[in-house]
Design a protein around this motif. Sequence first.
Motif, mmCIF file in Angstrom:
data_model
loop_
_atom_site.group_PDB
_atom_site.id
_atom_site.type_symbol
_atom_site.label_atom_id
_atom_site.label_comp_id
_atom_site.label_asym_id
_atom_site.label_seq_id
_atom_site.Cartn_x
_atom_site.Cartn_y
_atom_site.Cartn_z
ATOM 1 N N VAL A 126 -3.419 -15.900 -12.484
ATOM 2 C CA VAL A 126 -2.060 -15.685 -12.985
ATOM 3 C C VAL A 126 -1.606 -14.248 -12.768
ATOM 4 C CG1 VAL A 126 -0.616 -15.773 -15.070
ATOM 5 C CG2 VAL A 126 -2.460 -17.438 -14.756
ATOM 6 N N CYS A 158 -1.560 -20.488 -16.897
ATOM 7 C CA CYS A 158 -0.250 -19.822 -17.020
ATOM 8 C C CYS A 158 0.203 -19.826 -18.474
ATOM 9 C CB CYS A 158 0.808 -20.517 -16.159
ATOM 10 S SG CYS A 158 0.567 -20.308 -14.394
ATOM 11 N N PRO A 179 1.660 -18.645 -11.261
ATOM 12 C CA PRO A 179 0.299 -18.911 -10.779
ATOM 13 C C PRO A 179 0.106 -18.200 -9.446
ATOM 14 C CG PRO A 179 1.706 -20.777 -10.276
ATOM 15 C CD PRO A 179 2.557 -19.793 -11.048
ATOM 16 N N HIS A 232 7.371 -20.565 -11.759
ATOM 17 C CA HIS A 232 7.414 -19.356 -12.582
ATOM 18 C C HIS A 232 7.972 -19.683 -13.952
ATOM 19 C CE1 HIS A 232 11.012 -19.624 -10.043
ATOM 20 N NE2 HIS A 232 11.693 -19.113 -11.054
ATOM 21 N N VAL A 289 6.060 -15.118 -15.206
ATOM 22 C CA VAL A 289 4.630 -15.454 -15.185
ATOM 23 C C VAL A 289 4.440 -16.510 -14.103
ATOM 24 C CG1 VAL A 289 2.699 -16.409 -16.504
ATOM 25 C CG2 VAL A 289 4.418 -14.975 -17.654
#
Length: 144
Positions: free
Chosen positions: A33, A69, A51, A107, A49
């Motif tokens: 992450v 995540c 992956p 995201h 955030v």
Amino acid sequence: MPTVPPLSDPACIFCKIIAGQIPCHRLYEDGQVLAFLDIGPLSRGHTLVIPKAHHATLDQMSDALASACAAVLPRLSRALIAATGVEAWNILQNNGATAGQVVPHVHFHIIPRTRGDGLGYRWPAGKLDPNDAASLVESIKRSL
Ligand code: AMP
Ligand code: ZN
């Protein structure tokens, strides 16, 4: 035994950030992450955030990667609260252009909110039809 490289799309802007080819304001990183500041923030502290493996939409991710995540969201939320002083925030995750997704790499947005920030929140609630609910539950459960 060669190691399998994580999924990456050379044309993807977030994959380029992960590869270090495009700079970002990095907040957090682990094996799976990455979190960094959104370049076009809706508010101060707006964070993404992602992956590290390229998946266009959430449904394409493994349970484990989605969990990785999600696992950092509470910590990042706490850190953003501490850093910005906000007491409210949205987690937003768009899938598909119709839903507002512009970058086709999964995201999670963390968007700090303040009273009167003008961002608004459209939620034109309908009413659940009990007959449709029953058939929806059946068909969704069949696909689970
Ligand atoms: P979405 O509409 O959900 O696909 O959101 C994509 C987000 O990615 C937007 O909020 C953009 O501001 C953000 N974004 C695009 N390029 C970059 C970049 N190079 N660095 C940081 N954030 C970016
Ligand atoms: Zn990507």
